[in-house]
Design an enzyme around this catalytic site. Structure first.
Site, PDB file in Angstrom:
ATOM      1  N   TYR A 176       0.844  -1.202   0.000  1.00  0.00           N
ATOM      2  CA  TYR A 176       0.000   0.000   0.000  1.00  0.00           C
ATOM      3  C   TYR A 176       0.873   1.243   0.000  1.00  0.00           C
ATOM      4  CZ  TYR A 176       0.934   0.634   5.023  1.00  0.00           C
ATOM      5  OH  TYR A 176       1.531   0.824   6.248  1.00  0.00           O
ATOM      6  N   CYS A 177       0.273   2.360  -0.424  1.00  0.00           N
ATOM      7  CA  CYS A 177       0.944   3.662  -0.386  1.00  0.00           C
ATOM      8  C   CYS A 177      -0.140   4.729  -0.196  1.00  0.00           C
ATOM      9  CB  CYS A 177       1.768   3.902  -1.646  1.00  0.00           C
ATOM     10  SG  CYS A 177       0.789   3.915  -3.162  1.00  0.00           S
ATOM     11  N   THR A 178       0.192   5.997  -0.372  1.00  0.00           N
ATOM     12  CA  THR A 178      -0.751   7.076  -0.050  1.00  0.00           C
ATOM     13  C   THR A 178      -1.984   7.083  -0.956  1.00  0.00           C
ATOM     14  OG1 THR A 178       1.160   8.380   0.594  1.00  0.00           O
ATOM     15  CG2 THR A 178      -0.928   9.561   0.389  1.00  0.00           C
TER      16      THR A 178
ATOM     17  N   ILE B 137      -4.233   4.717   0.797  1.00  0.00           N
ATOM     18  CA  ILE B 137      -4.822   5.006   2.108  1.00  0.00           C
ATOM     19  C   ILE B 137      -5.979   6.010   1.985  1.00  0.00           C
ATOM     20  CG2 ILE B 137      -4.333   5.911   4.433  1.00  0.00           C
ATOM     21  CD1 ILE B 137      -1.320   5.139   3.721  1.00  0.00           C
TER      22      ILE B 137
END
Ligand SMILES: [Zn+2]
Ligand SMILES: [Zn+2]
Length: 453
Positions: free
Chosen positions: A198-200, A227
């Protein structure tokens, strides 16, 4: 035709305040084949400038990556400018949970080689062979699977204030560094484990998932929309958040609170805190975590050296800065020996404190000090860097600490070292006096002048 900004950030902030209209902070990206990025860039600038859209956008032959602030009333018109391109039809716009009208103050669209600096040679692997996209609930389910390894593909200073339970949080300052580190660390798990990433906003995982599949990982999954989209879904569908703490964002807000858990510490005193800030010394500008008490005590500086520097006359600060490379340090994100409580390596999700409701809404940190109103700003002489105020209450003396506050100026503290009343040098000034003193930053009409008690 205007293709670049004509207003400064300060002027823009003032216009936004005066307009008093709601703006939306949003982000989006798209991978596509862009034949002429320069023309694409100019076309976007003209369309978006007309809609008063602001932000930081990268375009390349491989696509577009944008973080923006758009007037709420122009949202649909803005969407139309995207839908005009086939590859952006039906594009998901990640709208931020917490809004701030000053999240972006310029429209900057840059043509780059790539829309994300990943250090990868795209010719060497199939970038379209991506991981499986998961929605919030699916992501939660996979987190519970003991056969899952979850990796945070953001930088360390981002993971520090918030991340998913059990995530591997590489101690890196940029995305480029994290790819080989993770590949090395997970060598033995390529065949049987689920690699969950996952990342922003999802963009970093788009390439990373393809890269890891190419490296031999069999089961690669990625959080769709990152996110930001996860947060939207858990709120809308009432799903439990497995993300703990704050989501770091790249605009003036520096973070969106997802849960009220505070999992990081003030880098100066160690008390629970997850408010990032930039050092007030313009020649330093280090990004670090600072609590309200340290902020007041250190006047928003990262070290005693910087604190001393900001009290020097402005000319001397500028003179000292000459020849210093400033830019690089801005992105050293809290890596400074002066900061005793900066965490490195693996991070825990142990809750150190709970954020109070008031703090949740207080997106931009305000310095809380005891103060009394003295007067208001009347003028700023830009060339000589002299500010003029009218004293309406009490009085002011050389040596007094003052706070200057306004929507554009923010809250700035300085100590009066030299004072003029009605043009004459003086030690004290009284009600009715028109005072002037040297001030390293511009003040706005009606900025308030307070004496700090
Ligand atoms: Zn502190
Ligand atoms: Zn500093």
């Amino acid at each position: 035709m205007q293709l670049y900004n004509t207003l400064s950030a300060e002027e823009r902030a003032q216009l936004i305040d005066e307009a008093g209209k709601e703006r939306l902070t949003l982000s989006f990206y798209a991978y596509a084949k862009i034949e002429d990025p320069k023309k694409f860039r100019d076309d976007l600038f003209i369309a978006w400038n007309a809609l008063d859209a602001l932000g930081r956008i990268y375009v390349a032959t491989e696509g577009i990556n944008a973080q923006m602030s758009v007037p709420a009333e122009n949202f649909e018109a803005f969407r139309d400018t995207l839908e005009a391109y086939d590859f952006m039809k039906g594009i998901r716009l990640n709208v931020a949970v917490e809004q701030d009208n000053h999240s972006f103050l310029k429209l900057t669209i840059k043509v780059r080689n790539k829309i994300v600096a990943d250090g990868l040679n795209d010719e060497t692997f199939d970038v379209t062979n991506k991981g499986i996209h998961l929605k919030a609930q699916e992501f939660n389910n996979m987190l519970e699977d003991p056969n899952t390894i979850v990796v945070d593909f953001r930088n360390h200073y981002e993971s520090e204030v918030g991340h998913f339970e059990g995530a591997i949080t590489p101690d890196v300052e940029n995305f480029r560094e994290s790819l080989p580190i993770i590949n090395e660390q997970l060598q033995d798990y390529k065949e049987d484990k689920n690699l969950l990433m996952y990342c922003t906003g999802g963009i970093r995982c788009e390439k990373a998932s393809a890269y890891f599949k190419h490296q031999g990982f069999k089961n690669v999954y990625q959080l769709e929309g990152g996110i930001i989209e996860y947060t939207r879904q858990i709120k809308e569908e009432n799903i439990e958040s497995k993300f703990i703490g704050k989501n770091f964002v790249f605009d003036h807000r520096l973070g969106e609170r997802i849960t009220d858990d505070i999992i990081s510490q003030c880098h100066q005193c160690g008390k629970p805190c997850d408010n990032h800030t930039n050092c007030a010394n313009d020649a330093c500008h280090l990004l670090f975590i600072q609590c309200d008490e340290c902020k007041a005590k250190m006047e928003n500086c990262c070290s005693t050296e910087c604190l001393e520097t900001i009290h020097l006359p402005w000319e001397e600060q500028v003179a000292r800065r000459k020849g210093l490379q400033v830019g690089n340090k801005i992105f050293r994100k809290g890596k400074s020996d002066a900061l005793k409580f900066k965490q490195s390596g693996d991070l825990s999700t142990l809750t150190l404190a709970k954020a109070t409701k008031a703090k949740t809404n207080d997106v931009r940190q305000k310095i809380k000090v005891k103060k009394t109103l003295i007067g208001k700003a009347e003028h700023y002489f830009t060339k000589s860097k002299i500010a003029q105020f009218l004293i309406e209450n009490n009085g002011l003396a050389v040596g007094d600490k003052v706070l200057i506050s306004g929507p554009t100026t923010g809250e700035q503290q300085i100590t009066i070292t030299e004072l003029f009343a009605n043009g004459i040098s003086t030690e004290t000034a009284k009600v009715g006096d028109q005072i002037t003193f040297v001030l390293p930053f511009r003040v706005r009409l009606s900025d308030k002048l307070y004496k700090i008690l």
